[in-house]
Design a protein around this motif. Structure first.
Motif, PDB file in Angstrom:
ATOM      1  N   THR A  63      51.797  54.245  51.708  1.00 39.52           N
ATOM      2  CA  THR A  63      51.735  53.894  53.134  1.00 39.52           C
ATOM      3  C   THR A  63      50.969  54.947  53.921  1.00 39.52           C
ATOM      4  O   THR A  63      50.148  54.629  54.785  1.00 39.52           O
ATOM      5  CB  THR A  63      53.145  53.741  53.699  1.00 39.52           C
ATOM      6  OG1 THR A  63      53.874  52.798  52.918  1.00 39.52           O
ATOM      7  CG2 THR A  63      53.099  53.267  55.141  1.00 39.52           C
ATOM      8  N   VAL A  64      51.214  56.215  53.601  1.00 36.23           N
ATOM      9  CA  VAL A  64      50.521  57.305  54.291  1.00 36.23           C
ATOM     10  C   VAL A  64      49.040  57.301  53.930  1.00 36.23           C
ATOM     11  O   VAL A  64      48.177  57.520  54.783  1.00 36.23           O
ATOM     12  CB  VAL A  64      51.169  58.657  53.925  1.00 36.23           C
ATOM     13  CG1 VAL A  64      50.408  59.808  54.573  1.00 36.23           C
ATOM     14  CG2 VAL A  64      52.614  58.676  54.357  1.00 36.23           C
ATOM     15  N   ILE A  65      48.722  57.027  52.676  1.00 36.43           N
ATOM     16  CA  ILE A  65      47.325  56.969  52.251  1.00 36.43           C
ATOM     17  C   ILE A  65      46.573  55.887  53.012  1.00 36.43           C
ATOM     18  O   ILE A  65      45.463  56.099  53.504  1.00 36.43           O
ATOM     19  CB  ILE A  65      47.250  56.724  50.730  1.00 36.43           C
ATOM     20  CG1 ILE A  65      47.795  57.936  49.977  1.00 36.43           C
ATOM     21  CG2 ILE A  65      45.818  56.423  50.308  1.00 36.43           C
ATOM     22  CD1 ILE A  65      47.838  57.743  48.478  1.00 36.43           C
ATOM     23  N   SER A  66      47.205  54.715  53.111  1.00 42.13           N
ATOM     24  CA  SER A  66      46.566  53.611  53.831  1.00 42.13           C
ATOM     25  C   SER A  66      46.377  53.947  55.302  1.00 42.13           C
ATOM     26  O   SER A  66      45.315  53.690  55.884  1.00 42.13           O
ATOM     27  CB  SER A  66      47.410  52.344  53.676  1.00 42.13           C
ATOM     28  OG  SER A  66      46.871  51.285  54.425  1.00 42.13           O
ATOM     29  N   PHE A  67      47.399  54.546  55.907  1.00 42.27           N
ATOM     30  CA  PHE A  67      47.306  54.866  57.336  1.00 42.27           C
ATOM     31  C   PHE A  67      46.233  55.910  57.604  1.00 42.27           C
ATOM     32  O   PHE A  67      45.407  55.754  58.515  1.00 42.27           O
ATOM     33  CB  PHE A  67      48.660  55.364  57.837  1.00 42.27           C
ATOM     34  CG  PHE A  67      48.657  55.720  59.298  1.00 42.27           C
ATOM     35  CD1 PHE A  67      48.819  54.747  60.268  1.00 42.27           C
ATOM     36  CD2 PHE A  67      48.471  57.028  59.695  1.00 42.27           C
ATOM     37  CE1 PHE A  67      48.810  55.071  61.617  1.00 42.27           C
ATOM     38  CE2 PHE A  67      48.462  57.364  61.046  1.00 42.27           C
ATOM     39  CZ  PHE A  67      48.630  56.378  61.999  1.00 42.27           C
ATOM     40  N   LEU A  68      46.216  56.982  56.810  1.00 40.24           N
ATOM     41  CA  LEU A  68      45.227  58.032  57.017  1.00 40.24           C
ATOM     42  C   LEU A  68      43.816  57.516  56.745  1.00 40.24           C
ATOM     43  O   LEU A  68      42.866  57.894  57.434  1.00 40.24           O
ATOM     44  CB  LEU A  68      45.538  59.220  56.108  1.00 40.24           C
ATOM     45  CG  LEU A  68      46.815  60.005  56.426  1.00 40.24           C
ATOM     46  CD1 LEU A  68      47.017  61.125  55.429  1.00 40.24           C
ATOM     47  CD2 LEU A  68      46.776  60.557  57.848  1.00 40.24           C
TER      48      LEU A  68
END
Length: 281
Positions: A63-68
């Motif tokens: 989720t963090v990878i996608s958001f960043l």
């Protein structure tokens, strides 16, 4: 810039030569702006893929990878649009100021959500815990089900699903019971003052030796730790593998009680003696 050129040309008498000059200049700038936009899109896509590749290697939460990744892509597109507008002769200073004011307003409106987001990034980057770890934080004890951008999901020991805001979790002390490969069980076993403490120590040691889940190293300790008001308290400190902690602790308590009953060792409880005196009249 195009706005200065328009100021110089428009007030003068419009004739075919001025019109052709204006169209030519605009066409050149429009062509350059188009090239900047197309090259910018190509470069942004390549850079976006590179950023995602680097983030995936860092073992961050998906989720963090996608958001960043999306955040970096949006920032790059914004820069390209500003470069295109600047090439077309539009003043980007006011646009940047407007975007800044809008960002400030949104930030104030979403202050709580942004704090949760920042806390989520901290949790993922510093990896205080991971999925399936047993943690204690924000007054909750349970297994981590998921670490999201704004919240962390924890499954309690009685199988309740608790969603904790990341900001609340990061502001409190976090205990990760699975951070180390083994843990120490702390037991306080009280016996009667009339019991033989050497026998009590021997019985407890035999129980520990017969428990296969207790580790040989670090070595378990059995000491008289306190002379209480109603009992002699033994501090029993065996070590177990992290995943065996809870069940081994429960089994030890049960086995100690059963063995004490067989050996005639008394586990006292708080009591009060009442003496009655008769008073002669």
């Amino acid at each position: 810039m195009l706005d200065r050129i328009l100021i110089q040309i428009v007030p003068s008498k419009i004739n075919p030569e001025n019109l052709i000059s204006l169209i030519t200049i605009f066409a050149i700038r429009f062509g350059i702006a188009t090239l900047i936009f197309l090259f910018g899109l190509w470069f942004t896509k390549r850079l976006h893929k590179l950023i995602l590749k680097i983030l995936k290697k860092s073992n961050l939460d998906p989720t963090v990878i996608s958001f960043l990744g999306n955040l970096s892509y949006a920032a790059l597109i914004t820069i390209i649009i500003l470069m295109v507008l600047a090439e077309l002769g539009l003043r980007t200073t006011s646009i940047v100021a407007l975007l800044g004011a809008a960002g400030l307003a949104v930030g104030l409106a979403l202050q709580g959500s942004l704090s949760n987001f920042a806390a989520g990034i901290i949790l993922v980057v510093f990896r205080y815990f991971k999925v399936d770890d047993l943690i204690e934080g924000a007054g909750i004890i349970g297994y981590v089900e998921g670490i999201k951008i704004f919240t962390t999901t924890v499954r309690t020991l009685d199988n309740r699903l608790v969603i904790i805001p990341n900001a609340k979790l990061i502001e409190d002390n976090i205990t990760n019971y699975y951070a180390k490969p083994y843990l120490r069980i702390d037991l306080v076993i009280g016996v009667s003052y009339s019991d033989n403490i050497d026998k009590v120590r021997q019985v407890i040691a035999e129980i520990i030796d017969n428990e296969s889940r207790i580790l040989d190293y670090p070595q378990a300790t059995i000491h008289v730790g306190e002379l209480g008001d109603n009992s002699v308290n033994f501090y029993v400190r065996p070590w177990v593998k992290t995943h065996d902690y809870i069940i081994t602790k429960f089994d030890l308590i049960e086995n100690i009680k059963k063995r004490f009953d067989l050996e005639g060792i008394t586990i006292p409880f708080p009591q009060r003696d009442l003496y009655l005196y008769s008073q002669d009249k």
